[in-house]
Design a protein around this motif. Sequence first.
Motif, mmCIF file in Angstrom:
data_model
loop_
_atom_site.group_PDB
_atom_site.id
_atom_site.type_symbol
_atom_site.label_atom_id
_atom_site.label_comp_id
_atom_site.label_asym_id
_atom_site.label_seq_id
_atom_site.Cartn_x
_atom_site.Cartn_y
_atom_site.Cartn_z
ATOM 1 N N PRO A 44 53.433 43.770 23.501
ATOM 2 C CA PRO A 44 52.045 43.877 23.041
ATOM 3 C C PRO A 44 51.094 43.270 24.075
ATOM 4 N N ALA A 45 49.999 43.949 24.316
ATOM 5 C CA ALA A 45 49.027 43.445 25.289
ATOM 6 C C ALA A 45 48.517 42.058 24.893
ATOM 7 N N ALA A 46 48.504 41.785 23.581
ATOM 8 C CA ALA A 46 48.008 40.495 23.100
ATOM 9 C C ALA A 46 48.894 39.342 23.567
ATOM 10 N N HIS A 47 50.113 39.653 23.998
ATOM 11 C CA HIS A 47 51.017 38.604 24.458
ATOM 12 C C HIS A 47 51.047 38.508 25.983
ATOM 13 N N ILE A 48 50.132 39.210 26.624
ATOM 14 C CA ILE A 48 50.077 39.185 28.091
ATOM 15 C C ILE A 48 48.664 38.784 28.510
ATOM 16 N N ARG A 49 48.598 37.903 29.466
ATOM 17 C CA ARG A 49 47.300 37.517 30.030
ATOM 18 C C ARG A 49 47.382 37.728 31.534
ATOM 19 N N VAL A 50 46.452 38.513 32.055
ATOM 20 C CA VAL A 50 46.418 38.748 33.494
ATOM 21 C C VAL A 50 45.208 38.018 34.072
ATOM 22 N N ILE A 51 45.455 37.185 35.037
ATOM 23 C CA ILE A 51 44.367 36.470 35.697
ATOM 24 C C ILE A 51 44.280 36.961 37.135
ATOM 25 N N ALA A 52 43.157 37.559 37.462
ATOM 26 C CA ALA A 52 42.947 37.997 38.831
ATOM 27 C C ALA A 52 42.493 36.787 39.639
ATOM 28 N N CYS A 53 43.310 36.364 40.577
ATOM 29 C CA CYS A 53 42.876 35.283 41.466
ATOM 30 C C CYS A 53 41.832 35.861 42.414
ATOM 31 N N PRO A 54 40.975 35.007 42.983
ATOM 32 C CA PRO A 54 40.089 35.538 44.014
ATOM 33 C C PRO A 54 40.952 36.254 45.057
ATOM 34 N N ASN A 55 40.523 37.440 45.469
ATOM 35 C CA ASN A 55 41.329 38.211 46.431
ATOM 36 C C ASN A 55 40.926 37.828 47.842
ATOM 37 N N GLY A 56 41.926 37.678 48.715
ATOM 38 C CA GLY A 56 41.631 37.473 50.133
ATOM 39 C C GLY A 56 41.423 38.805 50.820
ATOM 40 N N GLY A 57 40.452 39.534 50.311
ATOM 41 C CA GLY A 57 40.193 40.900 50.761
ATOM 42 C C GLY A 57 40.980 41.880 49.911
ATOM 43 N N GLY A 58 40.327 42.983 49.550
ATOM 44 C CA GLY A 58 40.981 44.002 48.731
ATOM 45 C C GLY A 58 40.857 45.364 49.380
ATOM 46 N N PHE A 59 39.616 45.858 49.459
ATOM 47 C CA PHE A 59 39.280 47.129 50.104
ATOM 48 C C PHE A 59 39.978 48.317 49.430
ATOM 49 N N GLY A 60 40.432 48.114 48.184
ATOM 50 C CA GLY A 60 41.111 49.182 47.443
ATOM 51 C C GLY A 60 42.615 49.015 47.389
ATOM 52 N N GLY A 61 43.156 48.114 48.213
ATOM 53 C CA GLY A 61 44.605 47.974 48.295
ATOM 54 C C GLY A 61 45.223 47.186 47.159
ATOM 55 N N LYS A 62 44.388 46.585 46.312
ATOM 56 C CA LYS A 62 44.908 45.782 45.215
ATOM 57 C C LYS A 62 44.442 46.369 43.888
ATOM 58 N N CYS A 63 44.407 47.719 43.841
ATOM 59 C CA CYS A 63 43.931 48.434 42.646
ATOM 60 C C CYS A 63 45.058 49.042 41.829
ATOM 61 N N ASP A 64 46.242 49.143 42.388
ATOM 62 C CA ASP A 64 47.380 49.685 41.645
ATOM 63 C C ASP A 64 48.072 48.551 40.903
ATOM 64 N N LEU A 65 48.822 48.907 39.846
ATOM 65 C CA LEU A 65 49.842 47.979 39.363
ATOM 66 C C LEU A 65 50.981 48.109 40.366
ATOM 67 N N HIS A 66 51.397 47.005 40.970
ATOM 68 C CA HIS A 66 52.420 47.085 42.013
ATOM 69 C C HIS A 66 53.775 46.650 41.467
ATOM 70 N N ASN A 67 54.822 47.194 42.056
ATOM 71 C CA ASN A 67 56.191 46.913 41.625
ATOM 72 C C ASN A 67 56.431 45.413 41.419
ATOM 73 N N HIS A 68 56.014 44.625 42.427
ATOM 74 C CA HIS A 68 56.359 43.210 42.380
ATOM 75 C C HIS A 68 55.702 42.490 41.210
ATOM 76 N N GLU A 69 54.558 42.993 40.742
ATOM 77 C CA GLU A 69 53.883 42.346 39.605
ATOM 78 C C GLU A 69 54.709 42.498 38.330
ATOM 79 N N ILE A 70 55.343 43.652 38.197
ATOM 80 C CA ILE A 70 56.186 43.877 37.011
ATOM 81 C C ILE A 70 57.489 43.100 37.151
ATOM 82 N N VAL A 71 58.023 43.059 38.370
ATOM 83 C CA VAL A 71 59.309 42.397 38.603
ATOM 84 C C VAL A 71 59.211 40.898 38.285
#
Lengths: 816, 167
Positions: free
Chosen positions: A229-256
């Motif tokens: 359930p989404a209610a049991h997950i909290r995602v905190i976006a840390c300040p990005n050291g630059g993004g430019f679009g490269g940090k817009c996907d859900l990436h494999n390592h985040e799920i792992v």
Amino acid sequence: MNARTKFSVIGKPRRRVDARSKVTGLTRFADDLVLPRMLHAKLLRSPHPHARIDSIDTSRAERHPGVHLVLTGKDFPVSFGIMPVSQDEYPLAPERVRYVGDPLAAVIAKDEQTAAEAVELIEVKYAPLLTIATPEEALAHPEARIHEYGENGNIHRNQAYEFGDVDEALAESDHVFEDLFFFQGNTHLPIEQHASLAAVDGEGKLTLWSSTQVPHYIHRALARALQMPAAHIRVIACPNGGGFGGKCDLHNHEIVVSRAAIRLGRPVKICLTREEVFYMHRGRHPVLMKFRTGVNKDGKITGMHLQTLLDGGGYGSYGPASTFYTGVLQPVTYELPRYKFEACRVFTNKPACGPKRGHGTPQPRFGQEVQLDKIAERLRIDPAVLRLNMVAKPNSLTANWLRIGTIGLAECIREVVRISGWNEKHRKLPEGRGVGIACSAYMSGAGLPIYWNKMPHSGVQLLLDRSGQVTVFCGATEIGQGSDDVLAAIVAEVLGIDAYDVRCMTGDTGLTPIDLGSYSSRVTVMMGNAAIQAAENLREMLAEAAAEHLEVLPDRIVLAQGRAFLADDPGRGIDFRAAVELAETKHGTLGSVGSYTPPRPPARYKGGGVGPSPAYSYTACVVEVEVDPSTGWITVPKVWIAHDIGRSINPVSVRGQVEGSVYMGLGEALMEEQVFRRLPPKLSNALVHRIPSLLEYKSLTSLDMPEVETVLIEDPDPNCPFGAKEVGQGPLLPVMPAVANAVWDAIGVRIDEVPITPDKVLEALEKKAKGENPRVGPEHFPAVPYPEPIFVAPPWEGGDGNAQKPPRRAKEAVTS
Amino acid sequence: MNAVVSVQRNVRMTLRVNGEDFDALFAPYKTLLEVLREDLDLTGTKHGCELGECGACAVLLDGEPVLACLVLAVECEGRSIETVEGLARGSELHPLQSAFADLGGTQCGYCTPGILMTAKALLDREPDPGRERIREAISGNLCRCTGYQQIYESIEEGARRMREQSQ
């Protein structure tokens, strides 16, 4: 509020609210986070570009001292993908790998070193499959099919639209120009490598801290990927050291790391190596383009037919949107009576492409602006004048039914012409030196979210209490662009306090109202409008309470300079904290919310949801180059750029965004390329990244970066907060074609592709010396099986925004 | 157990960072960058490549800018190490820090600590360098956000504030 012209915070050059934290090194990026009992993860990535996984033996890795857990595809039964229509990835590939770098196993160990050692102990048997290396190969080989979904074979997306009878328009034109262009892929190259930390709290709930631009989208996608359930997950976006679009996907390592933290009950962190960041990519699509453009003697465009072919790489990612974006924004810059675009994205066995600054639009912008230069040359019209004469009209609809509001483009063109000394330079500089001009337009936020819903795109919540403190909550994400500063400035302006007295709590799905994230240049407009609404609500409560105390009517109260006072008698008033106390006494606990939903787009045809925006920004740019004919080396001494910002919230940040865009645009124009090569057959013949390092993937250093002169055109747009449009992406777009056009002015050769590297310049000069067409660029556009176009009549041809039957008879009458 | 590097015993030594002595116990293969971030909790120093390519991890070793990812921590015993955490005096920012904050010298802030340290090394030697000297000095520090111009201006303004302070 937007009609106001005198501001205390808005428009003043200021230290941004998060600057102190950044210069002291106190900003906590994802990899700076440490939790007690934290473990570390490493991924095993495929050495094959396309292969079936026959077996994975993890037993030796599991026995390695210090290893806590080894995960493989069988631990992740559910596919994921950032868009609802591209659920084609697995956190760890279960059966098939689709590019060199595709992750298929993970080790979680006591430290990074141990995890890296154990990854080497995993034994995998692969059965290699045919590698699809290029779009041409993808079209020629429907087998081996990289994915079992898509249009057919290795075609992922294929679409066609026609707005008015373009063949007829071209047939009736004085000239038809046909040109091919190629835009090589390139990558974001944020200096911060992606990092994520997952931990389960005492209640058994998961928190993921990550370098992401889009915590809300990650939250949704993660809940699905983990089947929690989404209610049991909290995602905190840390300040990005630059993004430019490269940090817009859900990436494999985040799920792992999330799965591993749940399994182990301990925090798990991962930080990708620089090489892994290159392989994860999701950057600029390589795009081959064919333009057929009809022009009359006066230089006015009569119609355009654009075909694009995108090299998508191994997965869908944002590809369906990218495919649209190679076409939909073309009609926003100049008047374009009729327009047809056909776009096709194919799968190849390379890292997936996705959104990079300008998402899908820099490629066709390059093509169109270079073609306009050729048109101006042929018609003997000054390229600046040609553009000035056909700037799109304010408050109008485009051929594809996009609603344009304010347009500062004409003024941008006039300004860059003036400050660059264009009229004294163009076609007048000595051989080897030249100037080029180009223009562009970009969205201030996408009109629709990436999943279908009618809810707000941005929400802001404000909390005040009797101590006088002001806290603002919003899901918007600070990626370096200054979104926290915009948020604080807007709240401060409305409440009449100092921006540094506003505390920003942002990018935390457990605390903050939803904002869709930092992409499509949407934050200032969408978050900003929501913030104004929230702050206005509270301002009214404060004004009422202060008015009661001062025994006047609320509309006589002004909030400014940390006080609430009478507009016509500024001496009579109370300080801000006292006003808050009175308001809390009168109204109870003080809080308010604001929401923003973009205006409903006028287009009614399927696909018309990509391209609409509350406002479009405009940019014009002049680049000067010096070309060394013996080496082909291009030096850029200076760039002049004018950007239609609507209104600057903080001119220091705005200038930084413009200059940063010029920098990145020059990199794309001259050197940056995400390219691949085959390893020698005796190794594996695998298709690998040619240069996955910061040293070899060339980007501009301080020694390469020219002086930039920036002009901001301020024509406040009524749809925007205080009139402020976007600035993060638009100013990148004209830079690449302006460079190409300057090279033509300098040495009389056309490089119809980027990057414009010295070898291409020398090749073109050689052709010129031999009396051949002095051009380097694509020679051939493959036969793409585009579908029958969806036909929509432009607004001025009696359309209502719906698709309709194409006027076949009229077309046949003309061509026969 | 082929392909496995056997982990040697940790070394213990005293490192002097920002004028403060730290007793540290760490694996001998660790770089100065890793020891600063992982063993001394000085995460102000960043990493972008760990291969000496980006300049994000620049610190001062005996006053000279070095890339902490290319220096073994065991080489640093008895030497002066300066990091971004040592720039401010209490809560008062170093003039370079305040200039970067005021003039847009920092956007995402990730390359900032490395650039601040590199700039400090330059200004400690040359209190009033020209634009060209500044460009050369930071040419090993990649920044993807700013386009460098506001960084030059911040360093020039920082230099001016430093000269003012020392008068």
